[in-house]
Each structure stands twice: as C-alpha cells, then as structure tokens.
Design an enzyme around this catalytic site. Structure first.
Site, short mmCIF file in Angstrom:
data_model
loop_
_atom_site.label_atom_id
_atom_site.label_comp_id
_atom_site.label_asym_id
_atom_site.label_seq_id
_atom_site.Cartn_x
_atom_site.Cartn_y
_atom_site.Cartn_z
N SER A 5 0.32 -7.76 4.92
CA SER A 5 0.99 -8.77 4.11
C SER A 5 1.55 -9.87 5.00
O SER A 5 2.38 -9.63 5.87
CB SER A 5 2.13 -8.14 3.31
OG SER A 5 2.90 -9.17 2.74
N HIS A 28 -3.22 -9.82 2.45
CA HIS A 28 -2.36 -9.85 1.26
C HIS A 28 -1.39 -11.04 1.36
O HIS A 28 -0.69 -11.20 2.35
CB HIS A 28 -1.58 -8.53 1.21
CG HIS A 28 -0.77 -8.30 -0.01
ND1 HIS A 28 -1.30 -7.79 -1.18
CD2 HIS A 28 0.54 -8.47 -0.26
CE1 HIS A 28 -0.35 -7.66 -2.08
NE2 HIS A 28 0.79 -8.08 -1.55
N ASP A 30 1.68 -12.91 -0.62
CA ASP A 30 2.70 -12.75 -1.66
C ASP A 30 3.19 -14.10 -2.14
O ASP A 30 3.84 -14.84 -1.40
CB ASP A 30 3.88 -11.93 -1.11
CG ASP A 30 3.51 -10.48 -0.89
OD1 ASP A 30 3.09 -9.82 -1.86
OD2 ASP A 30 3.62 -10.00 0.26
N MET A 32 5.67 -15.92 -4.59
CA MET A 32 6.90 -15.66 -5.37
C MET A 32 7.49 -16.99 -5.82
O MET A 32 7.49 -17.97 -5.05
CB MET A 32 7.93 -14.93 -4.51
CG MET A 32 7.43 -13.66 -3.87
SD MET A 32 8.78 -12.78 -3.06
CE MET A 32 7.85 -11.56 -2.10
N HIS A 61 -1.12 -11.78 -4.42
CA HIS A 61 -0.21 -11.01 -5.28
C HIS A 61 0.78 -11.99 -5.88
O HIS A 61 1.69 -12.46 -5.20
CB HIS A 61 0.48 -9.95 -4.41
CG HIS A 61 1.50 -9.12 -5.13
ND1 HIS A 61 2.41 -8.34 -4.45
CD2 HIS A 61 1.76 -8.94 -6.45
CE1 HIS A 61 3.19 -7.71 -5.32
NE2 HIS A 61 2.82 -8.07 -6.54
N MET A 63 3.74 -12.90 -7.85
CA MET A 63 5.00 -12.46 -8.46
C MET A 63 5.63 -13.69 -9.10
O MET A 63 6.61 -14.25 -8.61
CB MET A 63 5.89 -11.84 -7.39
CG MET A 63 5.40 -10.46 -6.94
SD MET A 63 6.06 -9.95 -5.35
CE MET A 63 4.84 -10.73 -4.29
N MET A 132 3.44 -0.95 -7.48
CA MET A 132 4.50 -1.33 -6.54
C MET A 132 5.29 -0.10 -6.13
O MET A 132 5.74 0.66 -6.98
CB MET A 132 5.46 -2.35 -7.18
CG MET A 132 4.89 -3.74 -7.41
SD MET A 132 4.32 -4.61 -5.93
CE MET A 132 5.78 -4.64 -4.90
N ASP A 170 1.87 -1.06 -2.62
CA ASP A 170 2.50 -2.19 -1.93
C ASP A 170 4.00 -1.97 -1.86
O ASP A 170 4.67 -1.88 -2.89
CB ASP A 170 2.18 -3.48 -2.70
CG ASP A 170 2.75 -4.73 -2.05
OD1 ASP A 170 3.25 -4.64 -0.91
OD2 ASP A 170 2.67 -5.79 -2.69
C1 DX5 Z 1 7.12 -7.24 -1.76
C2 DX5 Z 1 5.72 -7.68 -1.45
C3 DX5 Z 1 5.07 -6.89 -0.40
C4 DX5 Z 1 5.74 -6.94 0.95
C5 DX5 Z 1 5.53 -5.62 1.60
O1 DX5 Z 1 7.52 -7.81 -2.96
O2 DX5 Z 1 4.91 -7.59 -2.60
O3 DX5 Z 1 3.70 -7.24 -0.28
O4 DX5 Z 1 5.24 -7.94 1.79
O5 DX5 Z 1 6.25 -5.58 2.79
P1 DX5 Z 1 6.54 -4.20 3.55
O6 DX5 Z 1 5.22 -3.62 3.89
O7 DX5 Z 1 7.33 -4.63 4.72
O8 DX5 Z 1 7.31 -3.34 2.60
ZN ZN Z 2 2.75 -7.85 -2.28
#
Ligand code: DX5
Ligand code: ZN
Length: 214
Positions: A5, A28, A30, A32, A61, A63, A132, A170
């Site tokens: 990620s 990956h 993220d 947000m 991903h 969010m 998740m 994840d």
């Molecule tokens: C959290 C993200 C994850 C995050 C995971 O909301 O969706 O993808 O980057 O990070 P680690 O592996 O550090 O928990």
């Molecule tokens: Zn994620």
C-alpha cells in the site's frame, strides 16, 4: 498476491517509491475523501500519474462517498482492480457493471462491522471482495482477527463454486498476521507499513509471500 500500500510510502517521492516494489503483484492505492473516512489522501490526477510510471498493476481502494460517480474514472485510467465500499454504494451492481465496462476488475470492500450476508446477492457481479481487517482510514493499525470468519465464509463460497472472487485482506497485515489471514482463505494481501516500513521492501514482499504460501 502481495499488494503493497502506497499509503505508507513517501508522498514526496512517489515515482521512486513505486520503483521499490516492482516485484509486487498489485500496487494498492488508497483513495480517501475525508467524508467516507476522516482522512484525505489523493485522487484521480495522482492515480493517473502513478499509473504512468508503475510497472505493477494498480489496485485502487476507494474509501469515498458517491463511488457511482467517481469509480469508473479510475478504471478508465488503467487500474487493474477498482474497489468501492459497499457501505457507500446505493447500487453496487451498477458500479460493478461500469467498472468492468471500463476494463477493470470490480471490487467490493466491507468494513469490519459490515456483514458479508448483506451483499451475497451482489457479489456474483464482482471480481474481488476486500475484507477490511482494520477500520478504514489510516495505515499502521492493528489487525483484527475477529474479522476472519468473513474471510473463511467467502473462501467457502468460492470453493463451493457459488462465487468466483479474489478474497483480499487489508489492514495490519505483516509477518505476524499474514499466516492467519492466508489460513482463513485470503489470496490477496495488502501491506502498507510492513512493506514500506522495511529497510528492503523487496525482501519484505518476498518474506510475506513465503509466509502466505505456507
Ligand atoms: C487503511 C488502508 C490500508 C492501509 C494499510 O484504510 O485501506 O490499505 O494502507 O496499512 P497497514 O498495512 O499499515 O495496516
Ligand atoms: Zn486499502
């Protein structure tokens, strides 16, 4: 598959950080929006820039609220897999259809408190189920083993031929937790801090892959 990620990478050096994980299976990303989750990261223009320099297929991903409106753009940008949150969708089937029409795999994510049963009827439209294993929003949180029964159930539905899905986990995935997730039936493992926090991300990826395959 191991999907580092980028959330745990150095955002001032994204192109270099992409090059540190070229042996990963998916990268990956993220997204947000500070509405669906309290945190804010990056959006489509940055994903387009990452796509242009990444030899590794992108796993976006999202969010975000209103995925119906925004998700297809990530597929059009060339992402391999685009995952939206079930809790944010008014019509998951329509999102899956749009993502696939734009050439991506379609993913559905569920938060730790969201039951799998609520989405069994729409899952045949999807290619990926993202379970998740932390509350979405931040990297570096602790893995929640209480979520694993959903991974087990998803794997059971795949094994019995009822669904055809990647089962992705994840959140909090590292050398101490990946074996539990693999044993429960996950086959895609997102790891942020465990990869980008390591001195040698390539070695961290190889180590995680070996543990998942045990
Ligand atoms: C959290 C993200 C994850 C995050 C995971 O909301 O969706 O993808 O980057 O990070 P680690 O592996 O550090 O928990
Ligand atoms: Zn994620």
């Amino acid at each position: 598959m191991i999907a580092p990620s980028l959330l745990s990478a150095d955002f001032a050096r994204l192109a270099d950080e992409v090059q540190r994980v070229t042996d990963a299976d998916w990268l990956h990303v993220d997204v947000m929006d500070a509405h669906f989750v309290p945190n804010l990261t990056l959006g489509l223009p940055v994903v387009q820039a990452i796509q242009a320099v990444s030899p590794v297929p992108l796993d976006c991903h999202l969010m975000i609220d209103a995925p119906e409106r925004w998700a297809p753009g990530y597929a059009e940008a060339g992402a391999r897999n685009v995952t939206v949150h079930a809790e944010a969708c008014t019509d998951p089937r329509a999102v899956a259809r749009d993502l696939k029409a734009a050439g991506a795999l379609a993913g559905l994510a569920i938060k730790p408190g969201t039951p799998l049963e609520a989405y069994l009827d729409v899952l045949p439209e999807f290619d990926t189920l993202l379970v998740m294993t932390v509350e979405p929003g931040f990297g570096g949180q602790s893995f929640m083993p209480e979520v694993l029964p959903k991974v087990r159930e998803a794997r059971r539905l795949v094994e019995s031929g009822h669904l055809q899905l990647f089962v992705e986990v994840d959140g909090g995935i590292n050398a101490d937790t990946i074996e539990q997730a693999a044993e429960a039936g996950a086959d895609v493992f997102v790891a942020g801090s465990a990869v980008y926090g390591a001195d040698d991300p390539a070695r961290a990826i190889a180590a995680l892959r070996a543990l998942a395959a045990r």
